[in-house]
Design a protein around this motif. Sequence first.
Motif, mmCIF file in Angstrom:
data_model
loop_
_atom_site.group_PDB
_atom_site.id
_atom_site.type_symbol
_atom_site.label_atom_id
_atom_site.label_comp_id
_atom_site.label_asym_id
_atom_site.label_seq_id
_atom_site.Cartn_x
_atom_site.Cartn_y
_atom_site.Cartn_z
ATOM 1 N N GLN A 257 -6.434 5.229 -61.142
ATOM 2 C CA GLN A 257 -6.854 6.176 -60.126
ATOM 3 C C GLN A 257 -8.244 5.926 -59.473
ATOM 4 O OE1 GLN A 257 -5.386 7.213 -63.029
ATOM 5 N NE2 GLN A 257 -3.317 8.003 -62.178
ATOM 6 N N VAL A 258 -9.134 5.650 -60.477
ATOM 7 C CA VAL A 258 -10.328 5.251 -59.913
ATOM 8 C C VAL A 258 -10.687 3.963 -59.700
ATOM 9 C CG1 VAL A 258 -12.850 5.055 -60.758
ATOM 10 C CG2 VAL A 258 -11.560 7.000 -61.508
ATOM 11 N N HIS A 259 -10.024 3.001 -60.244
ATOM 12 C CA HIS A 259 -10.273 1.649 -59.911
ATOM 13 C C HIS A 259 -9.519 1.235 -58.636
ATOM 14 C CE1 HIS A 259 -11.726 -2.501 -60.421
ATOM 15 N NE2 HIS A 259 -10.763 -2.896 -60.320
ATOM 16 N N GLY A 260 -8.488 1.826 -58.539
ATOM 17 C CA GLY A 260 -7.487 1.786 -57.225
ATOM 18 C C GLY A 260 -8.110 2.155 -55.957
ATOM 19 N N THR A 261 -8.858 3.236 -56.290
ATOM 20 C CA THR A 261 -9.673 3.622 -54.897
ATOM 21 C C THR A 261 -10.598 2.740 -54.481
ATOM 22 O OG1 THR A 261 -9.491 6.071 -55.780
ATOM 23 C CG2 THR A 261 -11.106 5.363 -54.224
ATOM 24 N N VAL A 262 -11.393 1.979 -55.638
ATOM 25 C CA VAL A 262 -12.267 0.923 -55.238
ATOM 26 C C VAL A 262 -11.736 -0.233 -54.534
ATOM 27 C CG1 VAL A 262 -14.236 -0.531 -56.188
ATOM 28 C CG2 VAL A 262 -13.634 1.422 -57.180
ATOM 29 N N VAL A 263 -10.425 -0.439 -55.085
ATOM 30 C CA VAL A 263 -9.584 -1.504 -54.536
ATOM 31 C C VAL A 263 -9.399 -1.210 -52.968
ATOM 32 C CG1 VAL A 263 -7.480 -2.968 -54.344
ATOM 33 C CG2 VAL A 263 -8.793 -2.490 -56.561
ATOM 34 N N ASP A 264 -8.918 -0.050 -52.619
ATOM 35 C CA ASP A 264 -8.715 0.448 -51.245
ATOM 36 C C ASP A 264 -9.613 0.483 -50.553
ATOM 37 O OD1 ASP A 264 -5.868 0.812 -51.942
ATOM 38 O OD2 ASP A 264 -6.305 3.116 -52.419
ATOM 39 N N ALA A 265 -11.047 0.875 -51.023
ATOM 40 C CA ALA A 265 -12.117 0.877 -50.222
ATOM 41 C C ALA A 265 -12.538 -0.561 -49.735
ATOM 42 C CB ALA A 265 -13.217 1.526 -51.087
ATOM 43 N N LEU A 266 -12.181 -1.866 -50.594
ATOM 44 C CA LEU A 266 -12.600 -2.818 -50.459
ATOM 45 C C LEU A 266 -11.612 -3.500 -49.494
ATOM 46 C CD1 LEU A 266 -13.889 -5.722 -50.949
ATOM 47 C CD2 LEU A 266 -12.451 -5.972 -52.750
ATOM 48 N N ASP A 267 -10.361 -3.021 -49.389
ATOM 49 C CA ASP A 267 -9.533 -3.558 -48.489
ATOM 50 C C ASP A 267 -10.035 -3.234 -46.833
ATOM 51 O OD1 ASP A 267 -7.949 -4.821 -50.289
ATOM 52 O OD2 ASP A 267 -6.294 -3.248 -50.471
ATOM 53 N N ARG A 268 -10.253 -1.884 -47.045
ATOM 54 C CA ARG A 268 -10.770 -1.159 -45.793
ATOM 55 C C ARG A 268 -12.036 -1.867 -45.097
ATOM 56 N NH1 ARG A 268 -8.925 3.701 -48.313
ATOM 57 N NH2 ARG A 268 -10.974 4.069 -49.122
ATOM 58 N N ALA A 269 -13.037 -2.074 -46.007
ATOM 59 C CA ALA A 269 -14.100 -2.963 -45.585
ATOM 60 C C ALA A 269 -13.552 -4.382 -45.270
ATOM 61 C CB ALA A 269 -15.103 -3.084 -46.711
ATOM 62 N N THR A 270 -13.061 -5.003 -45.961
ATOM 63 C CA THR A 270 -12.659 -6.495 -45.539
ATOM 64 C C THR A 270 -11.780 -6.136 -44.184
ATOM 65 O OG1 THR A 270 -12.227 -7.102 -47.816
ATOM 66 C CG2 THR A 270 -11.198 -8.258 -46.121
ATOM 67 N N ALA A 271 -11.029 -5.555 -43.755
ATOM 68 C CA ALA A 271 -10.299 -5.235 -42.599
ATOM 69 C C ALA A 271 -11.462 -4.948 -41.622
ATOM 70 C CB ALA A 271 -9.214 -4.084 -42.589
ATOM 71 N N ALA A 272 -12.128 -4.131 -41.772
ATOM 72 C CA ALA A 272 -13.516 -3.959 -40.729
ATOM 73 C C ALA A 272 -13.916 -5.284 -40.653
ATOM 74 C CB ALA A 272 -14.057 -2.679 -40.863
ATOM 75 N N ILE A 273 -14.619 -5.840 -41.311
ATOM 76 C CA ILE A 273 -15.241 -7.116 -41.351
ATOM 77 C C ILE A 273 -14.477 -8.271 -40.597
ATOM 78 C CG2 ILE A 273 -16.638 -8.839 -42.511
ATOM 79 C CD1 ILE A 273 -16.974 -6.717 -44.539
ATOM 80 N N GLU A 274 -13.428 -8.257 -41.096
ATOM 81 C CA GLU A 274 -12.570 -9.410 -40.391
ATOM 82 C C GLU A 274 -12.109 -9.106 -38.734
ATOM 83 O OE1 GLU A 274 -9.469 -10.169 -43.004
ATOM 84 O OE2 GLU A 274 -10.789 -11.496 -44.365
ATOM 85 N N ILE A 275 -12.347 -7.870 -38.601
ATOM 86 C CA ILE A 275 -12.030 -7.593 -37.073
ATOM 87 C C ILE A 275 -13.139 -7.997 -36.377
ATOM 88 C CG2 ILE A 275 -12.079 -5.852 -35.375
ATOM 89 C CD1 ILE A 275 -10.163 -4.079 -37.307
ATOM 90 N N ASP A 276 -14.433 -7.834 -36.617
ATOM 91 C CA ASP A 276 -15.564 -8.370 -36.179
ATOM 92 C C ASP A 276 -15.836 -9.693 -36.075
ATOM 93 O OD1 ASP A 276 -15.885 -5.696 -35.259
ATOM 94 O OD2 ASP A 276 -17.914 -5.340 -36.442
ATOM 95 N N LEU A 277 -15.572 -10.449 -37.397
ATOM 96 C CA LEU A 277 -15.462 -11.882 -37.578
ATOM 97 C C LEU A 277 -14.794 -12.649 -36.221
ATOM 98 C CD1 LEU A 277 -15.110 -12.476 -41.146
ATOM 99 C CD2 LEU A 277 -17.258 -12.464 -40.018
ATOM 100 N N ASN A 278 -13.967 -11.907 -35.656
ATOM 101 C CA ASN A 278 -12.942 -12.507 -34.652
ATOM 102 C C ASN A 278 -13.137 -11.825 -33.464
ATOM 103 O OD1 ASN A 278 -11.530 -14.629 -36.663
ATOM 104 N ND2 ASN A 278 -11.175 -12.815 -37.713
ATOM 105 N N ALA A 279 -13.916 -10.964 -33.158
ATOM 106 C CA ALA A 279 -14.054 -10.217 -31.934
ATOM 107 C C ALA A 279 -15.112 -10.866 -31.102
ATOM 108 C CB ALA A 279 -14.627 -8.871 -32.284
#
Length: 442
Positions: A257-279
């Motif tokens: 539950q705890v580590h899975g939340t970190v993985v989800d947070a990383l996925d959201r951060a990566t998605a936000a960054i990759e949008i801007d890498l290509n914007a």
Amino acid sequence: MELDGAGLTCAQVHEAAYDGARVTIASLDRARAAWSTAQELTGPVYGRSTGVGANRGVILDKPGLDLLRSHVCGAGPLIPLARARGMLVVRLNQLLAGGSGIDPAVLPVLAEAINGGFTPPIQTYGAIGTGDLSALATTALCLLGELPWHPESPAAPAPHFPFAPEDALPFISSGAATLADAAIACHRLRLLLEAVVDVAAMSFTAVGASAEPLAAAVQEARPHPGQAAVAARLRGLLTQELATRVQDPYGYRAFAQVHGTVVDALDRATAAIEIDLNAAAENPLISGSLAWHNGNFHSVPVALALDALRAALVQTAQLSTARLATLMDPAYTGRHPFLADRPGASGALILEYVAQDALAELRHLATPVTTGVAVISLGTEDHAGFATQAARHALRCLEPLEIVLACERTAALRALNTPTPDRPLTDDLTASRHALAPHPPL
């Protein structure tokens, strides 16, 4: 690595920055289209025919390159060459997305600088998440030949580009340095978070923790994607479903539950960054037949995602120290206290001090940056995202998180093998750190 303004990932930024991957340009079509439109624009266009910031209402009859020269001002040590190279790759990719109106002839020259090993001397401090103006102005003056490249750049003839005055703002209006740092941090954190599961499996085995909380039925009842993925991977690493206790401490029972939340947070951060890498996050944005003045440069999506990620990292590190505590406890290991070889010896006790020191640093780095405020340029710029600071802190999180996990790994290895007499554990800890993160320094 072919750049097309659309498919750049965090992993590729890291590869280009640290592995020396050469870059090629897929097409200049979108950059050419924006440049062609920019030549036909009439009326005031921010940064092309006007001043910037509070000077936005000042019409410039003969704009010069003073914008570049005036914005070269940083402080602190130079950032490492790899991170500066990452910035160049990000900015090149963004310009290929179109929308800046810059002369497309600069793009092959920028690629030449990247492939030739030329990097600008970028200082640590100078941005607040509304554009890495100083870093990119420094780069532009290096391309102009007015400033020297980084002292460790090659001695070969340096790439050169004669910027026109109207190209100044289109080149520097970007958060490319911030995004490069964020991308590098997220890539390395992903590798480290994968290693967390491997370390946890060692501790599960060492203390005979139950795998019952990892069962698929448990995950299906609360279907957070990260939790399910972490539980499935850990189940695959454990050889049997041990159940020596009815309920284990949270370090084991709530790990997914705890580590899975970190993985989800990383996925959201990566998605936000990759949008801007290509914007095409340009201001003004040259699109269609118009110049659109806008706020797409604002970094708050990335800053908020990184704030959440750093807070989540503390949670997984806290559970690691909790498991480390059980590894010191005879009630869980069946060994002498602190995994010593005999009663009264200190064994691996010192690992808890090291881990708690690193955890304290991680908690400090988790302080959110997005609660801050900045009002500058005579009040015309009255907000800031501070993604620059969020990315910088994310990079700094790697070391203490790695140390916490290395302490747990070192103790788990000791618990799974025959305890040794008291001796210095520095080499053991160093070996564990290398096993977790065999990467070049940031």
